[in-house]
Design a protein around this motif. Sequence first.
Motif, PDB file in Angstrom:
ATOM      1  N   VAL A  55      44.535-109.186  49.609  1.00  0.00           N
ATOM      2  CA  VAL A  55      45.266-109.932  48.816  1.00  0.00           C
ATOM      3  C   VAL A  55      46.142-110.979  49.296  1.00  0.00           C
ATOM      4  CG1 VAL A  55      45.928-110.566  46.484  1.00  0.00           C
ATOM      5  CG2 VAL A  55      44.408-108.665  46.687  1.00  0.00           C
ATOM      6  N   LEU A  56      47.164-110.225  49.902  1.00  0.00           N
ATOM      7  CA  LEU A  56      48.388-111.196  50.112  1.00  0.00           C
ATOM      8  C   LEU A  56      48.117-111.735  51.702  1.00  0.00           C
ATOM      9  CD1 LEU A  56      50.869-108.189  49.733  1.00  0.00           C
ATOM     10  CD2 LEU A  56      51.178-110.436  48.627  1.00  0.00           C
ATOM     11  N   GLY A  57      47.263-111.575  52.248  1.00  0.00           N
ATOM     12  CA  GLY A  57      46.905-112.169  53.672  1.00  0.00           C
ATOM     13  C   GLY A  57      45.963-113.378  53.199  1.00  0.00           C
ATOM     14  N   ARG A  58      45.140-113.259  52.261  1.00  0.00           N
ATOM     15  CA  ARG A  58      44.545-114.315  51.915  1.00  0.00           C
ATOM     16  C   ARG A  58      45.453-115.528  51.291  1.00  0.00           C
ATOM     17  NH1 ARG A  58      39.125-114.764  51.133  1.00  0.00           N
ATOM     18  NH2 ARG A  58      39.367-115.746  49.004  1.00  0.00           N
ATOM     19  N   ALA A  59      46.498-114.872  50.739  1.00  0.00           N
ATOM     20  CA  ALA A  59      47.310-115.989  50.082  1.00  0.00           C
ATOM     21  C   ALA A  59      48.398-116.339  50.953  1.00  0.00           C
ATOM     22  CB  ALA A  59      48.136-115.261  48.942  1.00  0.00           C
ATOM     23  N   ARG A  60      48.167-116.238  52.282  1.00  0.00           N
ATOM     24  CA  ARG A  60      48.829-116.754  53.458  1.00  0.00           C
ATOM     25  C   ARG A  60      50.378-116.008  53.568  1.00  0.00           C
ATOM     26  NH1 ARG A  60      47.583-122.957  55.034  1.00  0.00           N
ATOM     27  NH2 ARG A  60      47.931-122.033  56.914  1.00  0.00           N
ATOM     28  N   ARG A  61      50.567-114.778  52.995  1.00  0.00           N
ATOM     29  CA  ARG A  61      51.709-114.283  53.149  1.00  0.00           C
ATOM     30  C   ARG A  61      51.640-113.469  54.599  1.00  0.00           C
ATOM     31  NH1 ARG A  61      55.142-116.581  49.916  1.00  0.00           N
ATOM     32  NH2 ARG A  61      54.258-116.710  47.853  1.00  0.00           N
ATOM     33  N   THR A  62      52.999-113.292  55.192  1.00  0.00           N
ATOM     34  CA  THR A  62      52.810-112.463  56.353  1.00  0.00           C
ATOM     35  C   THR A  62      52.921-111.029  55.954  1.00  0.00           C
ATOM     36  OG1 THR A  62      55.256-112.897  56.475  1.00  0.00           O
ATOM     37  CG2 THR A  62      53.875-114.361  57.696  1.00  0.00           C
ATOM     38  N   VAL A  63      52.090-110.320  56.562  1.00  0.00           N
ATOM     39  CA  VAL A  63      52.084-108.801  56.063  1.00  0.00           C
ATOM     40  C   VAL A  63      51.954-107.908  57.063  1.00  0.00           C
ATOM     41  CG1 VAL A  63      50.874-107.368  54.587  1.00  0.00           C
ATOM     42  CG2 VAL A  63      50.823-109.687  54.045  1.00  0.00           C
ATOM     43  N   LEU A  64      52.607-106.817  57.190  1.00  0.00           N
ATOM     44  CA  LEU A  64      52.667-105.610  57.905  1.00  0.00           C
ATOM     45  C   LEU A  64      52.176-104.279  57.105  1.00  0.00           C
ATOM     46  CD1 LEU A  64      53.205-104.421  60.716  1.00  0.00           C
ATOM     47  CD2 LEU A  64      55.412-103.935  60.009  1.00  0.00           C
ATOM     48  N   VAL A  65      51.266-103.522  57.589  1.00  0.00           N
ATOM     49  CA  VAL A  65      50.720-102.477  56.965  1.00  0.00           C
ATOM     50  C   VAL A  65      51.164-101.241  57.985  1.00  0.00           C
ATOM     51  CG1 VAL A  65      48.909-101.010  56.129  1.00  0.00           C
ATOM     52  CG2 VAL A  65      48.892-103.519  56.048  1.00  0.00           C
ATOM     53  N   VAL A  66      51.778-100.322  57.467  1.00  0.00           N
ATOM     54  CA  VAL A  66      52.207 -99.163  58.272  1.00  0.00           C
ATOM     55  C   VAL A  66      51.479 -98.002  57.854  1.00  0.00           C
ATOM     56  CG1 VAL A  66      54.337 -97.705  59.304  1.00  0.00           C
ATOM     57  CG2 VAL A  66      54.459-100.116  58.670  1.00  0.00           C
ATOM     58  N   ASP A  67      50.676 -97.578  58.636  1.00  0.00           N
ATOM     59  CA  ASP A  67      49.859 -96.493  58.281  1.00  0.00           C
ATOM     60  C   ASP A  67      49.882 -94.927  58.989  1.00  0.00           C
ATOM     61  OD1 ASP A  67      47.722 -94.953  56.982  1.00  0.00           O
ATOM     62  OD2 ASP A  67      46.139 -95.805  58.451  1.00  0.00           O
ATOM     63  N   ALA A  68      50.444 -94.124  58.214  1.00  0.00           N
ATOM     64  CA  ALA A  68      50.486 -92.756  58.890  1.00  0.00           C
ATOM     65  C   ALA A  68      49.439 -91.919  59.343  1.00  0.00           C
ATOM     66  CB  ALA A  68      51.273 -91.846  57.930  1.00  0.00           C
ATOM     67  N   GLY A  69      47.974 -92.453  58.661  1.00  0.00           N
ATOM     68  CA  GLY A  69      46.756 -91.964  59.136  1.00  0.00           C
ATOM     69  C   GLY A  69      46.599 -90.514  58.408  1.00  0.00           C
ATOM     70  N   THR A  70      47.147 -90.257  57.236  1.00  0.00           N
ATOM     71  CA  THR A  70      46.857 -89.092  56.428  1.00  0.00           C
ATOM     72  C   THR A  70      46.324 -89.442  55.143  1.00  0.00           C
ATOM     73  OG1 THR A  70      49.298 -88.994  56.010  1.00  0.00           O
ATOM     74  CG2 THR A  70      48.689 -87.678  57.921  1.00  0.00           C
ATOM     75  N   PRO A  71      45.220 -89.944  55.075  1.00  0.00           N
ATOM     76  CA  PRO A  71      44.685 -90.022  53.746  1.00  0.00           C
ATOM     77  C   PRO A  71      44.280 -88.730  53.043  1.00  0.00           C
ATOM     78  CG  PRO A  71      43.106 -90.484  55.213  1.00  0.00           C
ATOM     79  CD  PRO A  71      44.222 -90.414  55.927  1.00  0.00           C
ATOM     80  N   ARG A  72      44.400 -88.811  51.676  1.00  0.00           N
ATOM     81  CA  ARG A  72      44.046 -87.788  50.832  1.00  0.00           C
ATOM     82  C   ARG A  72      42.686 -87.025  51.013  1.00  0.00           C
ATOM     83  NH1 ARG A  72      43.991 -87.795  44.304  1.00  0.00           N
ATOM     84  NH2 ARG A  72      44.057 -85.626  44.150  1.00  0.00           N
ATOM     85  N   ASN A  73      41.768 -88.105  51.215  1.00  0.00           N
ATOM     86  CA  ASN A  73      40.490 -87.704  51.140  1.00  0.00           C
ATOM     87  C   ASN A  73      39.941 -87.543  52.500  1.00  0.00           C
ATOM     88  OD1 ASN A  73      40.405 -90.334  52.052  1.00  0.00           O
ATOM     89  ND2 ASN A  73      38.792 -91.057  50.518  1.00  0.00           N
ATOM     90  N   ALA A  74      40.849 -87.431  53.667  1.00  0.00           N
ATOM     91  CA  ALA A  74      40.352 -87.353  54.967  1.00  0.00           C
ATOM     92  C   ALA A  74      39.275 -86.202  55.128  1.00  0.00           C
ATOM     93  CB  ALA A  74      41.703 -87.278  55.677  1.00  0.00           C
ATOM     94  N   PRO A  75      39.572 -84.985  54.511  1.00  0.00           N
ATOM     95  CA  PRO A  75      38.666 -84.039  54.618  1.00  0.00           C
ATOM     96  C   PRO A  75      37.071 -84.036  54.275  1.00  0.00           C
ATOM     97  CG  PRO A  75      40.544 -82.892  53.531  1.00  0.00           C
ATOM     98  CD  PRO A  75      40.605 -84.599  53.548  1.00  0.00           C
ATOM     99  N   ALA A  76      36.993 -84.948  53.241  1.00  0.00           N
ATOM    100  CA  ALA A  76      35.561 -85.377  52.573  1.00  0.00           C
ATOM    101  C   ALA A  76      34.664 -86.158  53.615  1.00  0.00           C
ATOM    102  CB  ALA A  76      35.903 -86.253  51.314  1.00  0.00           C
ATOM    103  N   ALA A  77      33.485 -86.062  53.674  1.00  0.00           N
ATOM    104  CA  ALA A  77      32.552 -86.531  54.565  1.00  0.00           C
ATOM    105  C   ALA A  77      31.953 -87.882  53.622  1.00  0.00           C
ATOM    106  CB  ALA A  77      31.452 -85.692  54.679  1.00  0.00           C
TER     107      ALA A  77
END
Length: 322
Positions: free
Chosen positions: A24-46
Amino acid sequence: MDNETTYDVVVIGGGAAGLSGALVLGRARRTVLVVDAGTPRNAPAAHMHNYLGREGASPHDLLAIGREEVARYGVQVVDGEARSATRQPDGSFVVHLADRSVTARRLLLASGVVDVLPDVPGLAEGWGRTVLHCPYCHGWEVRDHALGILATSGHAVHQALAFRQLSSDIVLFQHTAPPFGEEELEKLAARGVQVVEGEVAAWGPDGVRLADGTVVERQELVVAAVVRARLELLGDLGLEPTDYEMDGQVAATYVDADPMGLTAVPGVWVAGNLADPRAQVINAAAGGLVAGAGINADLGGEDIRIAVEQHRGARAAAARWA
């Protein structure tokens, strides 16, 4: 700091909520940084479910597609952890990563939650595959299976009756839950749910092993995990988790916010399971959308205020020189 390390918004968490807000923010032409630790809650689920248009999709694939989509609008995504964040006197924020620090006018926290399982051997190894918690997330896939329900509170009765809709072979293990009341036992009996007393010692390929050595064959085991908000950054920003209680016990913690996701700390929004521990993936994505729109509106108001002040200053200067 130079402009290369300053963003309109830094999003902490690259799951469905964080990426949706970033989109949403990118489409509104805002400068955005996403920092992702790579540990989603549903990672074990296929697979994930109840996401219209993505039913049965891999959670990993959804996030990969999401990263590609936000990149089209200039959003930057980095893998890593935000180690701390502090609010500055001017209302901006400094976020410290492992290798650098960045500034942000606003923060969106979408770092999610952690499921804390009962202390029974084998549960962690089977989590998301043979150890389940939600009839809406997994129910169809285990229909007509031999299912066990691990009771740690009275909520297990609700779980047993919910899964009974999907299978006629349900065993409710009393484990550490208080004794069930007469009305609860009547409901269970009426629906053909067997109640087994005694503590559960382990879960494994053979089924449920009781403390006395008895093994009850089950294909899957349903548990009620305690859902705890990830506490990283909350203390730095002056936020405290709120308890969500069920049956007199803390079932989850979350960060309280208004309907748009704005917390008690000006400039800090939350979305996803951090804001609603009951949210499924589609809810989390919707929450990110709402928070992103709220942040953009807030930034827009600030941009207008600054522009008006500058305009007035220019007019006043021109009048003095006239």
